[in-house]
Design an enzyme around this catalytic site. Structure first.
Site, PDB file in Angstrom:
ATOM      1  N   HIS A 271      16.083 176.896 112.631  1.00  0.00           N
ATOM      2  CA  HIS A 271      17.408 177.300 112.151  1.00  0.00           C
ATOM      3  C   HIS A 271      17.409 178.676 111.485  1.00  0.00           C
ATOM      4  CE1 HIS A 271      21.545 176.923 111.308  1.00  0.00           C
ATOM      5  NE2 HIS A 271      21.595 175.642 111.040  1.00  0.00           N
TER       6      HIS A 271
ATOM      7  N   ASP B 131      28.052 175.690 132.384  1.00  0.00           N
ATOM      8  CA  ASP B 131      27.852 175.213 133.756  1.00  0.00           C
ATOM      9  C   ASP B 131      26.766 176.049 134.436  1.00  0.00           C
ATOM     10  OD1 ASP B 131      27.982 174.482 136.416  1.00  0.00           O
ATOM     11  OD2 ASP B 131      30.107 174.901 136.660  1.00  0.00           O
TER      12      ASP B 131
END
Length: 463
Positions: free
Chosen positions: A170, A409
């Site tokens: 992170h 996608d």
């Protein structure tokens, strides 16, 4: 990757950024900014994306076509995201930790196969045992002295689909960066241009092209140095660890995951409820956005489902600071750039008849604190961001519906499901756009099964 008989490791390999030219960057250092340092010792982020394999007459399409394209496009994508192939260290001579990339650095990629026929279940909105997602997430190579930025695992569910699970440190990036990386990878994979070349440079759309200049983050108050010194003294002296400071908690055996949708109509119902139950004079000051209303409703349902008895509860959420800095940084700035805000409310108010209004007012007040400046109170963000002893329960929100993650996608269609696996360990609520589209928003939770069933009942009653 978690130990599990349900998943078999097929391959572990290294994917390095493909050189775009003979003059490609051979090394680069990215000093951690004050925003990165806030997350230095937090648990890593673990998203997993599920994709269906389109109907085909080729039973070997995954290994013949899909996997090679994913590997090759990943290498091309890393040209633009060199920090993700790098490592975090904190050298003795350095006042701050350093994220560095050196030619030859790479991302660990695990290829695995699931032995369980549970793809439809894992990628549905049904309750799923939390532990069933763990084998789909790779282990991140970390030690006190050195931490990889990212690891990836692609898992095949035969005749069904595949998942892409990732573990990310992170301190390297925030949620916006993470989603931009996946979208960039998907864009290059879907376009197919340059895949298979030994050396190629692929351009990205402006909205996906990362801006890497860390000097754009100004720190006139020396907050980065302050945070670094505080980390050095945590369990110190001279504690230069670059990994999380607490061991992962043991998860309850009956922990389940649940996904819940807010449609546009649901949000409008909540908005109308607040309008009807609030004095006209107070309405103009309330933040009645999809975010505020969705978080507020989730908050009151959680407090009731978990039967919180303490006097006060809190909800933490992040706000993108890129446009709020002076001067602002580009929207595509790569690195953490989020400030935390805390909404606080009395528990009895949240569980009362006007609970939704109470929650919305608390979130509005927390957002309004930004008017005092992004860095108001920043001196305490590491040492004492919040006194947890004051609250019986502290909730947090991870993600944003604005990231539009379901638009990722790779060429085989939109994700069937996305889960943020790490909320199992952090007690956070995941927030993202809904896979059903139409402007809907979905939240993800990890609760004990009896509590999840109560939450589901409470959630449905509001609509």
């Amino acid at each position: 990757m978690a130990n599990s008989n349900s998943v078999k490791v097929v391959e572990v390999c290294k994917v390095a950024p493909l050189p775009s030219s003979p003059d490609s960057i051979t090394s680069e250092q990215y000093p951690l900014t004050l925003f990165d340092l806030l997350w230095l010792r937090f648990l890593p982020v673990e998203p997993v994306y599920f994709y269906e394999i389109p109907p085909t007459s080729n039973p070997h399409i995954f290994y013949d076509s899909i996997l090679p394209k994913l590997k090759a496009s990943l290498s091309l994508t890393l040209q633009h995201f060199l920090p993700l192939a790098g490592n975090l260290t904190w050298p003795q001579h350095s006042p701050k930790p350093i994220l560095s990339y050196v030619h030859g650095d790479s991302v660990s990629l695990t290829v695995a196969e699931s032995n369980a026929d549970n793809f439809p279940h894992l990628s549905s909105n049904d309750f799923v045992e939390a532990k069933d997602y763990h084998p789909l997430i790779p282990l991140l190579e970390v030690s006190d002295e050195r931490a990889a930025a990212m690891a990836i695992q692609i898992t095949l569910f035969r005749n069904r689909g595949f998942s892409i699970g990732t573990t990310m440190h992170h301190a390297v990036l925030d949620g916006k960066n993470s989603c931009s990386f996946f979208k960039a990878w998907a864009h290059i994979c879907k376009q197919g241009t340059g895949i298979g070349s030994s050396s190629s440079s692929i351009s990205l759309p402006d909205n996906l092209n990362p801006f890497h200049d860390r000097m754009a983050i100004h720190d006139p108050k020396g907050l980065g140095e302050l945070y670094s010194n505080e980390y050095l003294n945590q369990g110190g002296p001279n504690n230069r660890s670059v990994t999380h400071s607490r061991p992962p908690k043991a998860l309850p055996q009956d922990l389940v995951r649940g996904t819940f949708d807010f449609t546009r109509a649901n949000i409008q119902t909540l908005r109308e409820h607040v309008v009807k139950t609030t004095r006209v004079a107070d309405l103009s000051s309330l933040h009645l956005s999809t975010f505020s209303l969705g978080c507020a409703y989730t908050w009151i349902c959680l407090v009731k489902a978990e039967e919180i008895k303490g006097e006060k509860t809190a909800m933490i959420f992040g706000v993108d600071a890129r446009s709020r800095l002076d001067p602002p940084v580009p929207d595509t700035y790569f690195g953490n750039c989020v400030v935390g805000r805390v909404a606080v409310a009395e528990t009895k108010g949240l569980t009362g008849e006007d609970g939704l209004v109470v929650a919305v007012k608390a979130i509005t007040e927390a957002l309004r604190s930004l008017d005092d400046g992004v860095f108001n109170g920043a001196e305490l963000w590491v040492s004492k961001f919040l006194d947890f002893s004051l609250y019986d329960k502290v909730y947090s929100i991870a993600g944003s519906q604005r990231f539009e993650v379901y638009g990722t996608d790779y060429g085989w269609g939109r994700p069937r499901k996305i889960e943020l696996v790490s909320i199992d360990k952090t007690d956070a609520v995941s927030l993202m756009d809904s896979k059903n589209g139409g402007g809907a928003v979905e939240i993800g939770l990890a609760l004990k099964k009896p509590q999840m069933e109560v939450f589901a009942s409470l959630f449905a009653k509001g609509f």
